[in-house]
Design a protein around this motif. Structure first.
Motif, PDB file in Angstrom:
ATOM      1  N   THR A   1     102.997  65.913  61.558  1.00  0.00           N
ATOM      2  CA  THR A   1     104.044  66.946  61.520  1.00  0.00           C
ATOM      3  C   THR A   1     104.928  66.776  60.295  1.00  0.00           C
ATOM      4  O   THR A   1     105.199  67.745  59.570  1.00  0.00           O
TER       5      THR A   1
ATOM      6  N   SER B   1     104.113  71.617  66.662  1.00  0.00           N
ATOM      7  CA  SER B   1     104.951  70.557  67.222  1.00  0.00           C
ATOM      8  C   SER B   1     106.279  71.148  67.695  1.00  0.00           C
ATOM      9  O   SER B   1     106.894  71.965  66.991  1.00  0.00           O
TER      10      SER B   1
ATOM     11  N   ASP C   1     102.020  65.701  66.242  1.00  0.00           N
ATOM     12  CA  ASP C   1     102.794  64.473  66.395  1.00  0.00           C
ATOM     13  C   ASP C   1     101.914  63.291  66.779  1.00  0.00           C
ATOM     14  O   ASP C   1     102.262  62.128  66.536  1.00  0.00           O
TER      15      ASP C   1
END
Length: 233
Positions: free
Chosen positions: A21, A107, A6
């Motif tokens: 992501t 993530s 992220d």
């Protein structure tokens, strides 16, 4: 040190961000779609079949048998959903050998999304199998007092799925990053191979847990017991 894909931002306009992501998730999904089309485009229904198709059918048959052992009496109905979850998580970790690639399962947003897929699929399969009344009745077994506890259990196991997968996937990537900074190259390579194995194990565990939850929601075992008792009578 990066803890999540992220943090890698490719494009941003105001509060709208295109991070690693999102990019790698869509690339991975595109890879799976193209791969499935290429693998299945020449499947034959005749007796003369290629070695690749025979191998594929053996794998599918073994998977269906394992789903039956878990408790799903019609595994073909659930194979598409469960198989997609397994392949996504497995290839997300296997692709770590690609330079510049960041596994989307590192993530928390991705693992939460995967857990939410299971969270939504479980009642849907349960309603299709038992009907909406029969499924809702299962939350009040053996007594209506169990209703709030069963609801809490549904939510807590979804959170557990997301956090456990995220923790295992992120920790492996973090260990490799630390070793790259403090040790020679050869040792992190060994750890990367170990991380690939860990990713496959996590994909399998997520696959089995999702199958168990669906089996519990559809009441497959109870349905089979009722049919057996009816036949005996």
């Amino acid at each position: 040190m990066r803890l999540s894909p992220d943090q890698i931002i490719f494009w941003q306009m105001g509060f709208i961000k295109l991070n690693a992501t999102i990019v790698f998730t869509w690339l991975l999904m595109l890879f799976l779609v193209i791969g499935s089309i290429l693998i299945t485009r020449r499947l034959s229904k005749d007796l003369a079949r290629s070695r690749g198709q025979n191998l594929l059918e053996i794998i599918i048959t073994n998977i269906e048998q394992q789903l039956k052992e878990v408790g799903l009496q019609s595994p073909r109905d659930y194979l598409g959903f469960l198989g997609t979850l397994f392949l996504f998580i497995a290839f997300a970790s296997l692709s770590t050998i690609i330079p510049g690639y960041e596994p989307p399962t590192g993530s928390l947003s991705t693992t939460v999304a995967l857990a939410l897929c299971v969270f939504v699929a479980v009642p849907l399969y349960g309603i299709v199998r038992l009907g909406i009344v029969g499924y809702l009745r299962s939350y009040m077994e053996p007594t209506f007092i169990m209703l709030p506890f069963n609801l809490i259990g549904e939510i807590s196991r979804t959170i557990a799925l997301a956090v456990r997968l995220f923790g295992n996937m992120m920790s492996g990537a973090l260990i490799i990053a630390i070793l790259l900074a403090i040790t020679p190259l050869i040792f992190p390579i060994v750890m990367t191979l170990l991380g690939l194995l860990t990713g496959m194990v996590q994909a399998y565990i997520f696959f089995i847990l999702a199958a168990v939850y669906i089996a519990a929601a559809t009441g497959s075992n109870k349905h089979q017991i009722k049919q057996s008792s009816h036949l005996k009578q």
